[in-house]
Design an enzyme around this catalytic site. Sequence first.
Site, PDB file in Angstrom:
ATOM      1  N   LYS A   1      28.634  37.140  23.138  1.00  0.00           N
ATOM      2  CA  LYS A   1      28.149  38.098  22.895  1.00  0.00           C
ATOM      3  C   LYS A   1      28.261  38.086  21.146  1.00  0.00           C
ATOM      4  O   LYS A   1      28.426  39.139  20.481  1.00  0.00           O
ATOM      5  CB  LYS A   1      29.555  39.768  23.179  1.00  0.00           C
ATOM      6  CG  LYS A   1      29.295  40.736  23.117  1.00  0.00           C
ATOM      7  CD  LYS A   1      27.883  41.344  23.918  1.00  0.00           C
ATOM      8  CE  LYS A   1      27.832  43.022  23.225  1.00  0.00           C
ATOM      9  NZ  LYS A   1      26.214  42.997  23.606  1.00  0.00           N
TER      10      LYS A   1
ATOM     11  N   ASP B   1      37.290  36.233  32.656  1.00  0.00           N
ATOM     12  CA  ASP B   1      38.134  37.128  33.888  1.00  0.00           C
ATOM     13  C   ASP B   1      37.567  38.400  34.382  1.00  0.00           C
ATOM     14  O   ASP B   1      37.414  38.553  35.509  1.00  0.00           O
ATOM     15  CB  ASP B   1      39.737  37.867  32.927  1.00  0.00           C
ATOM     16  CG  ASP B   1      40.232  38.278  33.565  1.00  0.00           C
ATOM     17  OD1 ASP B   1      40.471  38.396  34.787  1.00  0.00           O
ATOM     18  OD2 ASP B   1      40.914  39.372  33.361  1.00  0.00           O
TER      19      ASP B   1
ATOM     20  N   ASP C   1      27.121  41.188  28.511  1.00  0.00           N
ATOM     21  CA  ASP C   1      26.921  43.095  28.976  1.00  0.00           C
ATOM     22  C   ASP C   1      25.368  42.028  30.405  1.00  0.00           C
ATOM     23  O   ASP C   1      25.591  42.944  31.908  1.00  0.00           O
ATOM     24  CB  ASP C   1      26.132  44.014  27.652  1.00  0.00           C
ATOM     25  CG  ASP C   1      25.492  43.543  27.058  1.00  0.00           C
ATOM     26  OD1 ASP C   1      25.286  42.544  26.578  1.00  0.00           O
ATOM     27  OD2 ASP C   1      25.559  44.180  26.184  1.00  0.00           O
TER      28      ASP C   1
ATOM     29  N   TYR D   1      42.408  35.822  25.015  1.00  0.00           N
ATOM     30  CA  TYR D   1      44.421  35.762  25.548  1.00  0.00           C
ATOM     31  C   TYR D   1      45.320  34.741  24.265  1.00  0.00           C
ATOM     32  O   TYR D   1      46.251  34.688  25.331  1.00  0.00           O
ATOM     33  CB  TYR D   1      44.046  35.828  26.882  1.00  0.00           C
ATOM     34  CG  TYR D   1      43.415  36.539  27.775  1.00  0.00           C
ATOM     35  CD1 TYR D   1      42.415  37.922  26.818  1.00  0.00           C
ATOM     36  CD2 TYR D   1      43.150  36.376  29.386  1.00  0.00           C
ATOM     37  CE1 TYR D   1      41.863  38.883  27.663  1.00  0.00           C
ATOM     38  CE2 TYR D   1      42.461  37.088  29.582  1.00  0.00           C
ATOM     39  CZ  TYR D   1      41.720  38.488  29.119  1.00  0.00           C
ATOM     40  OH  TYR D   1      40.743  39.536  30.266  1.00  0.00           O
TER      41      TYR D   1
ATOM     42  N   ASP E   1      35.784  38.345  38.662  1.00  0.00           N
ATOM     43  CA  ASP E   1      35.950  40.104  39.166  1.00  0.00           C
ATOM     44  C   ASP E   1      35.087  40.341  39.851  1.00  0.00           C
ATOM     45  O   ASP E   1      34.233  40.218  41.409  1.00  0.00           O
ATOM     46  CB  ASP E   1      36.690  41.292  38.521  1.00  0.00           C
ATOM     47  CG  ASP E   1      38.178  41.230  39.430  1.00  0.00           C
ATOM     48  OD1 ASP E   1      38.748  39.549  39.299  1.00  0.00           O
ATOM     49  OD2 ASP E   1      39.213  41.571  38.892  1.00  0.00           O
TER      50      ASP E   1
HETATM   51  C1  IPM Z   1      42.778  36.406  36.309  1.00  0.00           C
HETATM   52  C2  IPM Z   1      43.926  37.895  36.033  1.00  0.00           C
HETATM   53  C3  IPM Z   1      45.189  37.364  35.313  1.00  0.00           C
HETATM   54  C4  IPM Z   1      43.955  37.084  34.015  1.00  0.00           C
HETATM   55  C5  IPM Z   1      46.042  38.139  34.473  1.00  0.00           C
HETATM   56  C6  IPM Z   1      46.619  38.527  35.450  1.00  0.00           C
HETATM   57  C7  IPM Z   1      46.924  38.132  33.576  1.00  0.00           C
HETATM   58  O1  IPM Z   1      42.665  39.291  36.309  1.00  0.00           O
HETATM   59  O2  IPM Z   1      44.184  35.289  36.917  1.00  0.00           O
HETATM   60  O3  IPM Z   1      42.008  36.892  36.118  1.00  0.00           O
HETATM   61  O4  IPM Z   1      43.389  37.914  33.373  1.00  0.00           O
HETATM   62  O5  IPM Z   1      44.347  35.859  33.405  1.00  0.00           O
HETATM   63 MN    MN Z   2      41.096  38.994  36.319  1.00  0.00          MN
END
Ligand code: IPM
Ligand code: MN
Length: 347
Positions: free
Chosen positions: A185, A242, A218, A135, A246
């Site tokens: 990876k 990231d 993975d 990023y 999630d």
């Molecule tokens: C998070 C979010 C952000 C990220 C996005 C919204 C840019 O998904 O904080 O995990 O990827 O950092």
């Molecule tokens: Mn995120």
Amino acid sequence: MKQYRVAVIPGDGIGVEVTDVAWRVLQHAADDHGFSLRGEWFPWSCEYYLQHGRMMPEDGIETLRAFDAILLGAVGWPQQVADDVSLHGLLLPIRKGFDLYANVRPHRLLAGVEGPLRRGDFDILCIRENTEGEYSGAGGRLHQGTPQEVAVETSVFTRHSVERILRFGFEQARRRRKILASVTKSNAQKYTMVMWDEITHEIAAQYPDVAVTRYHIDAMAARFVMQPDSLDVVVASNLFGDILTDLGAAIQGGLGFAASANLNPAGDAPSMFEPVHGSAPDIAGRGIANPIAAIWSGALLLEHLGEPAAAADIMQAIERVTAQGMHNDPATETIARGVIGALGKSA
Ligand code: IPM
Ligand code: MN
């Protein structure tokens, strides 16, 4: 009385609703524990963008620098402002501008919360590199809109940043179960990720008391579902962290429970605290957002400010509420009142 200055940026969508709740909880906890939190509100958001042509003023970062911490709700309203514009105009500049290199996200089931795994025996602390990697924002597009179009996006990994995020991870592992998983990876990405593996090996030598395992992303994704109990501290790059967080949010019952801290461990700039979830336009404005992730993020903020007793009190209040199943009530306000009512009552 000790006083802290907090910049509050509710942002967009449900960010506004859950930040309001988190702030009220923080105020109560501060009263109970004999310190004061002075909040200053910043309306920086997609709405602000529509009025001013930017997500925050030009000197926004400098304005925030004066605060002890930042409480953020959510950024993004893609119906009106493209996500890459809103996020690169507010959230990401704060993370990079204040060198908030450690994005820390706890994943465990709160009392009474049932995750999709039908097991509750995990307690994972994900540590995501937060300033560079995939990023970094380095790249460009050529011949846009033509058949010859080219897009390049470069992952940037510096030894400096990889070393410090791993060292931060090892320090956390030392305070927990002394188990660290380093995620790469490196079988497919032979420059950046091989360097990451090498640095893991080097730093591990300085922490002989911590058991280190290297995983590929993975396989780690599968492990989060199949053997989450085998994990403790998990350190990953920006993109991998990231995605994993999630997944971590999912196994802890959903994004409404996932808290995060964006830390500048050196303490030379304010750290930022935010729920992992976004602005959730589909449920925004209906008073049904789960505020627990935001409240938990508030507890992380207090811990960071050096108020661990108040932070622990908030966590106990949250769990008193979830243990009673109150989180199953869709109303944000029910949970808000429940947590505020439970503050200071825990054993
Ligand atoms: C998070 C979010 C952000 C990220 C996005 C919204 C840019 O998904 O904080 O995990 O990827 O950092
Ligand atoms: Mn995120």
